[in-house]
Design a protein around this motif. Structure first.
Motif, PDB file in Angstrom:
ATOM      1  N   ARG A 222      -2.396   8.364  11.707  1.00  8.97           N
ATOM      2  CA  ARG A 222      -1.731   7.829  10.511  1.00  8.97           C
ATOM      3  C   ARG A 222      -2.665   7.964   9.306  1.00  8.97           C
ATOM      4  O   ARG A 222      -3.844   7.637   9.399  1.00  8.97           O
ATOM      5  N   MET A 223      -2.110   8.448   8.213  1.00 11.62           N
ATOM      6  CA  MET A 223      -2.797   8.423   6.917  1.00 11.62           C
ATOM      7  C   MET A 223      -1.933   7.557   6.008  1.00 11.62           C
ATOM      8  O   MET A 223      -0.719   7.743   5.961  1.00 11.62           O
TER       9      MET A 223
ATOM     10  N   LEU B 147       1.302   9.748   5.987  1.00 15.25           N
ATOM     11  CA  LEU B 147       2.037  10.427   7.053  1.00 15.25           C
ATOM     12  C   LEU B 147       1.685   9.798   8.394  1.00 15.25           C
ATOM     13  O   LEU B 147       0.670   9.122   8.525  1.00 15.25           O
ATOM     14  N   GLU B 148       2.543  10.007   9.368  1.00 14.69           N
ATOM     15  CA  GLU B 148       2.322   9.533  10.733  1.00 14.69           C
ATOM     16  C   GLU B 148       2.665  10.647  11.705  1.00 14.69           C
ATOM     17  O   GLU B 148       3.613  11.402  11.473  1.00 14.69           O
TER      18      GLU B 148
ATOM     19  N   LEU C 130      -6.373  17.963   2.527  1.00 13.13           N
ATOM     20  CA  LEU C 130      -5.749  16.944   3.376  1.00 13.13           C
ATOM     21  C   LEU C 130      -6.221  17.086   4.825  1.00 13.13           C
ATOM     22  O   LEU C 130      -6.548  16.089   5.473  1.00 13.13           O
ATOM     23  N   ALA C 131      -6.292  18.325   5.315  1.00 14.94           N
ATOM     24  CA  ALA C 131      -6.761  18.547   6.682  1.00 14.94           C
ATOM     25  C   ALA C 131      -8.216  18.117   6.830  1.00 14.94           C
ATOM     26  O   ALA C 131      -8.595  17.500   7.836  1.00 14.94           O
TER      27      ALA C 131
ATOM     28  N   GLY D 168      -7.427   4.570   0.551  1.00  9.24           N
ATOM     29  CA  GLY D 168      -6.461   4.774   1.612  1.00  9.24           C
ATOM     30  C   GLY D 168      -7.126   4.664   2.976  1.00  9.24           C
ATOM     31  O   GLY D 168      -8.342   4.474   3.068  1.00  9.24           O
ATOM     32  N   THR D 169      -6.319   4.780   4.020  1.00 12.09           N
ATOM     33  CA  THR D 169      -6.843   4.658   5.378  1.00 12.09           C
ATOM     34  C   THR D 169      -6.416   5.850   6.224  1.00 12.09           C
ATOM     35  O   THR D 169      -5.365   6.442   6.006  1.00 12.09           O
ATOM     36  N   ILE D 170      -7.275   6.152   7.189  1.00 13.85           N
ATOM     37  CA  ILE D 170      -7.008   7.198   8.166  1.00 13.85           C
ATOM     38  C   ILE D 170      -7.228   6.567   9.529  1.00 13.85           C
ATOM     39  O   ILE D 170      -8.325   6.073   9.816  1.00 13.85           O
ATOM     40  N   GLU D 171      -6.185   6.548  10.358  1.00 11.42           N
ATOM     41  CA  GLU D 171      -6.272   5.929  11.679  1.00 11.42           C
ATOM     42  C   GLU D 171      -6.031   6.962  12.760  1.00 11.42           C
ATOM     43  O   GLU D 171      -5.118   7.781  12.651  1.00 11.42           O
TER      44      GLU D 171
END
Length: 135
Positions: free
Chosen positions: A6-7, A29-30, A50-51, A63-66
């Protein structure tokens, strides 16, 4: 169900000689387990940025990156290492991404070596199995 990846509202800007560039600006996005995501768009629209954020080559400004429920957005290099073994970018140009002198089994084995997964015999078995299942 928690998504595999998830971003949420991810932002990355760069400063260039021409001024600021808003490469990624509030992207969310998910990706669920078993899903595949392909990024498409015109040149310069932020796909590579983004990648690189997704695999944490770049750190987001906000923001978060999970990954698998773990927020990897702000992890330091050592803490990020075990999570990186679960991430991979595949570039569009295979000639720039793959070593033309390496066979498929060696290309499959390389990330196992980098992430210290198994001994040489186990890696050889795994890469041979994966290679033979897709030929």
């Amino acid at each position: 169900m928690t998504p595999l990846f998830r971003m949420q509202d991810v932002v990355k800007h760069f400063t260039t000689q021409r001024g600021p560039v808003r490469a990624v600006d509030g992207v969310s996005l998910e990706i669920a387990r078993g899903e595949v995501l392909g990024l498409v768009g015109e040149s310069g629209c932020g796909k590579s940025s983004l990648a690189r954020l997704a695999v944490r080559i770049y750190a987001p400004e906000s923001g978060t990156i999970e990954l698998d429920g773990v927020d990897v957005s702000r992890l330091e290099r050592a803490a990020l290492r075990p999570h990186r073994a679960k991430m991979q970018m595949i570039f569009q140009d295979p000639f720039a991404s793959l070593n033309p002198r390496a066979n498929v089994a060696r290309i499959i084995e390389e990330p196992l070596i980098v992430h210290r997964r198994g001994g040489s015999k186990e890696r050889d078995r795994k890469s041979t199995r994966l290679n033979s299942s897709h030929t």
